[in-house]
Design an enzyme around this catalytic site. Structure first.
Site, mmCIF file in Angstrom:
data_model
loop_
_atom_site.group_PDB
_atom_site.id
_atom_site.type_symbol
_atom_site.label_atom_id
_atom_site.label_comp_id
_atom_site.label_asym_id
_atom_site.label_seq_id
_atom_site.Cartn_x
_atom_site.Cartn_y
_atom_site.Cartn_z
ATOM 1 N N ASP A 93 0.852 -1.184 0.000
ATOM 2 C CA ASP A 93 0.000 0.000 0.000
ATOM 3 C C ASP A 93 0.890 1.238 0.000
ATOM 4 O O ASP A 93 1.630 1.473 0.954
ATOM 5 C CB ASP A 93 -0.871 -0.056 1.263
ATOM 6 N N ASN B 119 -6.381 12.531 -10.581
ATOM 7 C CA ASN B 119 -7.174 12.928 -11.735
ATOM 8 C C ASN B 119 -6.960 14.427 -11.937
ATOM 9 O O ASN B 119 -6.421 15.107 -11.066
ATOM 10 C CB ASN B 119 -8.652 12.526 -11.596
ATOM 11 N N ASP C 31 -5.499 7.616 -5.816
ATOM 12 C CA ASP C 31 -5.854 9.007 -5.525
ATOM 13 C C ASP C 31 -6.731 9.100 -4.271
ATOM 14 O O ASP C 31 -6.433 9.852 -3.335
ATOM 15 C CB ASP C 31 -6.567 9.598 -6.736
ATOM 16 N N TYR D 288 -7.396 3.518 -15.210
ATOM 17 C CA TYR D 288 -7.155 4.122 -16.524
ATOM 18 C C TYR D 288 -6.801 3.070 -17.573
ATOM 19 O O TYR D 288 -6.601 3.389 -18.736
ATOM 20 C CB TYR D 288 -6.097 5.214 -16.452
#
Length: 169
Positions: A10, A24, A34, A126
């Site tokens: 992590d 983003n 994010d 993405y």
């Protein structure tokens, strides 16, 4: 020469001078890495992101660019936010993905960061194929002139770890 290390885990649990956020363009948090960085780092990160939006980045951060904020409650001094491209089978966006790594290292150098933890930018929601994302990431870091002493790729699962390991001698 910059040392490249791999960690499975992590990214929000890493101790580094700078942690890179696969952000983003809004800079206001989202899903995946994010969202995790914003949640664990606390409200100070979002506050600085909002200030950036109110000043230099009114329309958001462009794909391939990077900007730094505080790391809030993370075990780091800074978060470097970079906006990765969405994968497209119709259009080669490899240069934009490479730019995320170059720009993040440029910002790290401006800050004086010596250790930088990166996620696999664009390889999550993405949709960038992990083998290609790993190749671009490692090749770009190796080719980029930087004072950063250690780049640590923090990879969420075994598949990503193996893809990055395959890029190292």
């Amino acid at each position: 020469m910059t040392a490249i290390t791999l960690v499975k885990g992590d990214i929000t649990r890493q101790s580094a001078d700078a942690i890179v956020n696969a952000a983003n363009s809004s800079l206001l948090g989202g899903g995946g890495v994010d969202g995790a960085i914003h949640r664990r780092g606390g409200p100070a990160i979002l506050e600085e992101c909002r200030a950036l939006r109110a000043s230099r980045y009114g329309k958001g951060l462009r794909t391939g660019r990077a900007v730094a904020t505080t790391a809030g409650e993370l075990d780091a001094r800074w978060v470097i936010h970079t906006v990765g491209p969405r994968f497209s089978p119709q259009e080669d966006r490899s240069e934009l993905l490479a730019s995320c790594y170059r720009e993040s290292l440029r910002v790290a150098d401006e800050l004086g960061a010596r250790t930088v933890a990166f996620p696999a930018v664009s390889a999550g929601i993405y949709g960038w194929p992990i083998d290609d994302a790993a190749r671009i990431a490692v090749e770009t870091v190796r080719a980029t002139e930087t004072a950063v002493e250690e780049v640590r790729f923090v990879l969420f699962d075994e598949r990503a770890y193996e893809a990055f390991a395959a890029q190292l001698p």
